[in-house]
Write an enzyme that holds these catalytic residues in place. Structure first.
Site, PDB file in Angstrom:
ATOM      1  N   TYR A  64       0.848  -1.190   0.000  1.00 46.71           N
ATOM      2  CA  TYR A  64       0.000   0.000   0.000  1.00 46.71           C
ATOM      3  C   TYR A  64       0.882   1.238   0.000  1.00 46.71           C
ATOM      4  O   TYR A  64       1.503   1.582   1.001  1.00 46.71           O
ATOM      5  CB  TYR A  64      -0.936   0.013   1.201  1.00 46.71           C
ATOM      6  N   HIS A  88       0.474 -12.038   1.302  1.00 42.18           N
ATOM      7  CA  HIS A  88      -0.545 -11.206   0.643  1.00 42.18           C
ATOM      8  C   HIS A  88      -1.246 -11.951  -0.487  1.00 42.18           C
ATOM      9  O   HIS A  88      -2.467 -11.834  -0.654  1.00 42.18           O
ATOM     10  CB  HIS A  88       0.100  -9.923   0.113  1.00 42.18           C
ATOM     11  N   PRO A 135     -15.688  -5.507   2.905  1.00 38.96           N
ATOM     12  CA  PRO A 135     -17.008  -5.986   3.333  1.00 38.96           C
ATOM     13  C   PRO A 135     -18.148  -5.100   2.854  1.00 38.96           C
ATOM     14  O   PRO A 135     -19.309  -5.493   2.950  1.00 38.96           O
ATOM     15  CB  PRO A 135     -16.901  -5.963   4.868  1.00 38.96           C
ATOM     16  N   LEU A 136     -17.805  -3.906   2.331  1.00 43.25           N
ATOM     17  CA  LEU A 136     -18.816  -2.995   1.796  1.00 43.25           C
ATOM     18  C   LEU A 136     -18.762  -2.921   0.274  1.00 43.25           C
ATOM     19  O   LEU A 136     -19.208  -1.939  -0.327  1.00 43.25           O
ATOM     20  CB  LEU A 136     -18.639  -1.607   2.411  1.00 43.25           C
ATOM     21  N   GLY A 137     -18.214  -3.961  -0.338  1.00 37.67           N
ATOM     22  CA  GLY A 137     -18.186  -4.009  -1.793  1.00 37.67           C
ATOM     23  C   GLY A 137     -17.469  -2.832  -2.419  1.00 37.67           C
ATOM     24  O   GLY A 137     -17.930  -2.262  -3.401  1.00 37.67           O
ATOM     25  N   ARG A 138     -16.300  -2.484  -1.854  1.00 35.30           N
ATOM     26  CA  ARG A 138     -15.516  -1.337  -2.323  1.00 35.30           C
ATOM     27  C   ARG A 138     -16.333  -0.046  -2.341  1.00 35.30           C
ATOM     28  O   ARG A 138     -16.182   0.809  -3.203  1.00 35.30           O
ATOM     29  CB  ARG A 138     -14.916  -1.616  -3.702  1.00 35.30           C
ATOM     30  N   GLY A 139     -17.206   0.069  -1.350  1.00 37.76           N
ATOM     31  CA  GLY A 139     -18.002   1.281  -1.204  1.00 37.76           C
ATOM     32  C   GLY A 139     -19.357   1.228  -1.864  1.00 37.76           C
ATOM     33  O   GLY A 139     -20.227   2.062  -1.557  1.00 37.76           O
ATOM     34  N   PHE A 140     -19.582   0.262  -2.760  1.00 35.21           N
ATOM     35  CA  PHE A 140     -20.863   0.205  -3.464  1.00 35.21           C
ATOM     36  C   PHE A 140     -22.011  -0.013  -2.493  1.00 35.21           C
ATOM     37  O   PHE A 140     -23.093   0.589  -2.636  1.00 35.21           O
ATOM     38  CB  PHE A 140     -20.836  -0.916  -4.503  1.00 35.21           C
TER      39      PHE A 140
END
Length: 325
Positions: free
Chosen positions: A56, A124, A204-209
């Site tokens: 990262y 990773h 867990p949030l679908g990349r923000g979707f």
């Protein structure tokens, strides 16, 4: 916050992914000071698991996390990852889990994070060029030396998990898991429960979707890497918005936000599952952590479990090839 165990590692029920603080999605609006305040607020709220990786940035995210936890190290279960940077010359985004590369990687991570040990050290991505027994053996040596407390794998398949665990106990497997990324359910989760290994759910949030905050591709910055993600592609976006509408309906019924519903559903899948939603903003962190208090009914859980599958893979084609499925 309630605590659970990943293998023998004690962690709070919800963790914090630090990846977005490095601008991995977009560099628009990056603010290290705000990111550090967000990490501090997470610790204040009882979050313990902070997740980063040498890739990262590369490297800058570990440095930021190190600055943030400098005076609060004993409050943190610190997780980072190796194997996605080749230190022998090939550089970032080249798989290398050779024992020599792991030893170079751990020294760099310890220095950047300002610590003498990593609580949870993940491979990773599985390196097809290095037998997993060699990886696990090297991690066993690092544990014996006190530089690592627990060994983890990311996006590993059942055979790799079994082989690694036979050499040295695997505390946790980290993979993408959410309401609309469910491919861990048939084989991996049952195996982890058989072996007593915990599961850490990234994205867990679908990349923000699944937050409901992204209503069109125009809501993404020009440099946002999600524009290349198949689920955000023009041909899939409208279909996936209709799935989001089903989550939003449950959220309205439960008096919660869509993000909280998505996280509450994950928490309901088992006490061996710890989601690590990522954010660089305090108000989003507070929203995510509050999901622990959301109580879904059996009917709501069933409704969410039966959601229409999303359109598009959850990674690009090149990224999908690095996942063991």
């Amino acid at each position: 916050m309630q605590h659970v165990t990943l293998g023998s590692l004690d962690v709070a029920r919800i963790g914090l992914g630090a990846m977005s603080m490095a601008g991995v999605y977009s560099r628009e609006g990056l603010d290290d000071a705000e990111a550090i305040r967000t990490i501090h607020r997470a610790l204040d709220l009882g979050v313990t698991l902070i997740d980063t990786a040498e890739i990262y940035g590369p490297f800058t995210n570990e440095e930021l996390v190190g600055r943030a936890i400098a005076d609060r190290r004993d409050e943190v279960v610190l997780a980072t990852k190796f194997g996605f940077v080749s230190h022998a010359g090939a550089g970032p985004r080249n798989l290398d889990s050779s024992p020599a590369n792991i030893r170079t990687a751990i020294e760099g991570s310890l220095k950047r994070l300002g610590t003498d040990h990593i609580d949870l050290y993940y491979q990773h991505r599985v390196d097809p060029g290095t037998p997993i027994e060699d990886v696990a053996g090297t991690l066993a040596e690092l544990v014996a030396e006190g530089k690592v407390r627990h060994f983890g794998l990311s996006e590993a398949g059942p055979e790799t998990i079994r082989r690694a665990h036979a050499v040295h106990p695997v505390a946790a497997v980290q993979s993408e898991y959410s309401l609309w990324t469910r491919d861990q359910e048939p084989k991996v989760l049952p195996l982890l429960r058989e072996l007593g290994i915990g599961f850490v759910a990234y994205s867990p949030l679908g990349r923000g979707f699944l937050t409901g905050k992204i209503r069109s591709r125009d809501d993404l910055a020009a440099d946002d890497s999600r524009t290349s993600n198949p689920r955000f592609a023009d041909e899939n976006f409208e279909h996936n918005l209709r799935i989001l509408a089903e989550v939003e309906a449950v959220a309205a019924e439960a008096g919660a936000t869509p993000a909280q519903i998505a996280l509450a559903w994950l928490l309901a899948q088992g006490e061996d599952i710890v989601p690590i939603p990522g954010t660089r903003h305090i108000h989003r962190l507070e929203e995510n952590v509050a999901a622990e208090g959301v109580q879904l009914t059996d009917e709501q859980i069933a409704q969410l479990t039966a959601l229409t599958p999303p359109a598009g893979d959850h990674h690009t084609e090149a990224q999908m090839r690095m996942l063991e499925r």
